[in-house]
Enzyme design. Structure first.
Site: not given
Lengths: 288, 288
Positions: A107, A111, A121, A123, A159, A189, A272-274
């Site tokens: 991943s 920024h 971004h 992944n 793109h 939202h 339980g990833g980092n």
């Protein structure tokens, strides 16, 4: 165990190793490219700092973080995790009828400091349960209002590069992946998109796994090549406090999406990833 | 409709009006107190800016926002909303077997500029479905590591004031409300608390509704009186960039909790509340 089953396991193992190897190469390429941009014309050498972590329950990973002058914050993370699948970690996917999983992925989040330079971004992942498949995507998020439109040159470059990565593969339908991306990166939202899209795919498994792996590799290379171009064309632009304020504002929207809707974040936290890797997607300075 | 049912409706209506009136008085008291602290010794008068909003589906509210020099960001919001209850809005509470609701509430959030001054939050509400009950709470979040311990003087003042608000009412068990608060404001993925607690209650309905309403009023008054004391004792303290960095760091934890776990945020967003009011709890500047 019959012979067919054993062959299938052997094939899966080879593909797992290939995926890991592709992701490691991409990590090298992406980190070195970003360091090159970060340190252009500068004596001070800012580099990625690498941290290895182990996962309770199986596996672990490597997080690479850069805090620089040009690249305000970037994370390039590898992980390979396995073990028991926590309930609900794969959303409400009823087709996965196993309690064991193995997953490897890369991943990337960047920024940049200059408000004219968009955040990006990417992944890529391989997931193995009783079957295996690939998933991932890449998307761009301009942080100035004036650049948050499809006709923005950076967005067009991005793109185009994603289209290019898809077009070589007959089984990959670029327009569908682009549509997925728009649907996915949506802040319900607020009734608005997080950024300006890219591609997004899940449950990818064509007849030739080798083609899927080549496709992942192409996405990674096209991603970093196009982003380098975009970065270089923006990082020398003059900006003022108003630009910065706008950037911090849209970074807030980025945080809202990632903490409230992002499946990768939810999967990571539930398995339980980092935490530092998972939440390294959050921008360095944000305003509300 | 029989007479008993009609009497019950009449009584509920009176209590709804009383709750609204209490919350309006508290809004006046809290806004004027915060403005007083904001403008102490200053010629420039920073005031709350009021905005009225209507809710599609029924009701609306009033948001009051202050962006100042001492009070970096504060929101004091009133709302009265009603209509159909969206599925899942009240969590997985099976005891609520109605699809109609009416709710009124006040919510308060304060993020002071000086890193020595803790952030605080309070909300009080009355919810009516086929029955009615009260909920709410108040809690304190110091933003410097050295102040994030139960023995911190500010936290002691705050807890004392909450204990005081509870102790007058035989049906209110302070220790239980304090425990609720610690349980509630917990950031699961980090295995740490958001702040240093306070009180938290839901489904409060004792035999005398008038007593419940007096209790809500006392929580509000004790909250603002103790917080005024805490603010005044901190806002003149010298702070440097390290203090500020620590404050922005813990504000990040605050955001993580609010967007990922806070039921009020989720209820608000699911019932089509006013986004600016709901997310005004998010700190003004945050770092990750």
């Amino acid at each position: 165990m019959n012979k067919l089953h054993s062959l299938k396991l052997e094939e899966t193992k080879k593909n797992r190793e290939k995926a890991q190897s592709i992701f490691k190469n991409l990590r090298d390429k992406i980190c070195s490219t970003l360091e090159e941009v970060e340190n252009q014309g500068s004596h001070k050498k800012n580099s990625f700092i690498s941290n290895v972590w182990n996962r309770k329950g199986g596996g672990g990973g490597e997080s690479n973080n850069l805090r620089g002058a040009v690249i305000e914050k970037s994370g390039v993370h590898l992980s390979t995790v396995f073990g028991s699948l926590p309930l609900g970690a794969l959303d409400s996917d009823k087709s996965v009828n196993t309690d064991q999983f193995w997953a490897t992925g890369i991943s990337v989040i960047v920024h940049p400091k200059n408000p004219f330079a968009p955040s990006v971004h990417m992944n890529l992942r391989m997931l193995v349960t009783n079957d295996y498949w690939f998933g991932g995507g890449a998307d761009i998020t301009p942080m100035l209002h004036s650049k948050r439109k499809s006709s923005d040159p950076d967005t067009l470059i991005f793109h185009d590069s994603m289209r290019h990565a898809c077009e070589k593969y007959p089984s990959i339908k670029y327009e569908k992946l682009k549509e997925n991306c728009d649907e996915y990166f949506y802040i319900k939202h607020r009734n608005e998109r997080r950024g300006l899209g890219g591609i997004f795919f899940d449950k990818l498994k064509s007849e030739e796994t080798s083609q899927d792996l080549l496709f992942l590799n192409d996405v990674g290379y096209n991603f970093i090549e196009s982003y380098k171009k975009i970065l270089v064309s923006n990082i020398s632009k003059d900006w003022n406090d108003d630009h910065r304020a706008e950037q911090l504002h849209y970074r807030g929207r980025y945080v809202e999406f990632n903490l409230m809707y992002d499946k990768g974040t939810i999967f990571g936290l539930k398995t339980g990833g980092n935490i530092d890797s998972i939440l390294s997607s959050l921008p360095p300075i944000v305003s509300w």
